[in-house]
Design an enzyme around this catalytic site. Structure first.
Site, short mmCIF file in Angstrom:
data_model
loop_
_atom_site.label_atom_id
_atom_site.label_comp_id
_atom_site.label_asym_id
_atom_site.label_seq_id
_atom_site.Cartn_x
_atom_site.Cartn_y
_atom_site.Cartn_z
N LYS A 140 47.63 31.22 37.07
CA LYS A 140 46.52 32.19 37.11
C LYS A 140 47.06 33.62 37.01
CE LYS A 140 43.72 28.82 39.48
NZ LYS A 140 43.27 28.22 40.74
N GLN A 152 43.08 29.69 47.05
CA GLN A 152 43.51 28.43 46.42
C GLN A 152 43.22 27.25 47.37
OE1 GLN A 152 44.63 28.13 43.24
NE2 GLN A 152 44.67 25.92 43.53
N ASP A 205 35.56 32.43 41.95
CA ASP A 205 35.64 30.97 41.91
C ASP A 205 34.24 30.35 41.95
OD1 ASP A 205 37.88 29.48 41.51
OD2 ASP A 205 38.54 29.49 43.60
#
Ligand code: NAP
Length: 282
Positions: A49, A93, A116
């Site tokens: 990422k 994460q 997200d």
């Protein structure tokens, strides 16, 4: 003739596009990632990422916390990032270690920085048909389907898996695109029969080569979200070699859904920066 839905190629195109758009905008978007512990797969995803950020001109900061970090400590970091005017997007994460309350952490991320798309407010907007930030994996799949002009309106879509990061938002995105959607899971009765009704089959269950030819309708479009290890190889949920000939189009693993997830994260981060700077994503 089977079409291989090339997520690598499509993601390259999207990354170039977002890079150009960022340059033209004069904005300097920033993404913050938070990782707790040292799970090698999670660390690899976070590195990928950050690399994508660098490529498209998004600044990135990585916050690494030890595996025994408490929920309160993670929340503290998230609150600091929420308040930081330099940061446009925040990605925590997953999975988090067991002692960390993941739901609390996800809900603590500012919905405006939730690139997200897992915050309950953003999921609620998605399910009410007014999406803002939508989860990267299913959104990337929608982009891939659109790139290959796969018709969705009126199509019978079956999603295998009901997780909050893939299965559920995938179903909502497909409903919003006017597909007729069935969601299957581990308690589904006669799963093969359900799967076989699909014009569009999305598998997100996380079982290597679970989807066999007898579960797929001839001519179906098959999207394989799974990332599994089999005999030391990375494989999807779909037995690709045996299923591909039955389909009209199919994603490979690797090189299908995975790259689209990262491209979508870049798009979401740029969008967050635009909204914060101009009050609109346009
Ligand atoms: P998850 O949270 O473990 O959810 C798995 C889902 O599959 C659950 O809903 C479960 O049902 C269902 N399931 C499991 N075994 C089943 C079976 N035998 N029959 C029917 N349903 C079954 O996983 P996830 O986060 O959604 O991820 C799924 C897969 O996608 C994993 O391999 C993951 O690594 C991969 N993934 C890939 C990307 C990417 O970018 N390519 C992104 C995210 C995830 P219940 O709800 O009843 O337990």
């Amino acid at each position: 003739m089977v079409t291989i839905l090339d997520g690598k190629k499509c993601s390259e195109k999207r990354l170039e596009l977002v890079k150009e758009q960022i340059e033209e905008s004069g904005l300097h978007p920033h993404l913050a990632t938070v990782i707790v512990g040292s799970d090698p797969a999670s660390q690899m995803y976070v590195r990928m990422k950050h690399r994508a950020c660098e490529r498209v001109g998004i600044g990135s900061v990585g916050i690494e916390l030890p595996a025994d970090t408490t929920t309160e400590k993670v929340l503290e970091k998230v609150r600091l990032l929420n308040a930081d005017p330099e940061i446009d997007g925040i990605l925590v994460q997953l999975p988090l270690p067991n002692q960390v309350d993941a739901e609390l952490v996800i809900a603590a991320v500012s919905p405006a920085k939730d690139v997200d798309g897992f915050h309950p407010e953003n999921l609620g907007l998605l399910f009410s048909g007014r999406p803002r930030f939508t989860p990267c994996t299913p959104t990337g799949i929608m982009t891939l389907l659109s790139e290959y002009r796969i018709p969705l309106s009126g199509a019978r879509a079956v999603v295998a898996g009901r997780s909050i990061d893939v299965g559920r938002p995938m179903a909502a995105l497909l409903i919003n695109a006017d597909a007729t959607v069935t969601v299957c899971h581990s308690r589904t009765k006669d799963l093969p029969e359900e799967l076989k009704r699909a014009d569009i089959l999305v598998s997100a269950i996380g079982r290597a080569h679970f989807i066999q030819p007898g579960m797929v309708k001839p001519g179906a479009v098959v999207i394989d979200v799974g990332i599994n290890q089999l005999n030391g190889k990375l494989v999807g949920d779909v037995d690709f070699e045996n299923v591909r000939e039955i389909t009209s189009a199919i994603t490979p693993v690797p090189g299908g859904v995975g790259p689209m997830t990262i491209a979508t994260l870049m798009e979401n981060t740029f969008r967050a920066a635009k909204v914060r700077a101009c009050g609109s994503a346009r």
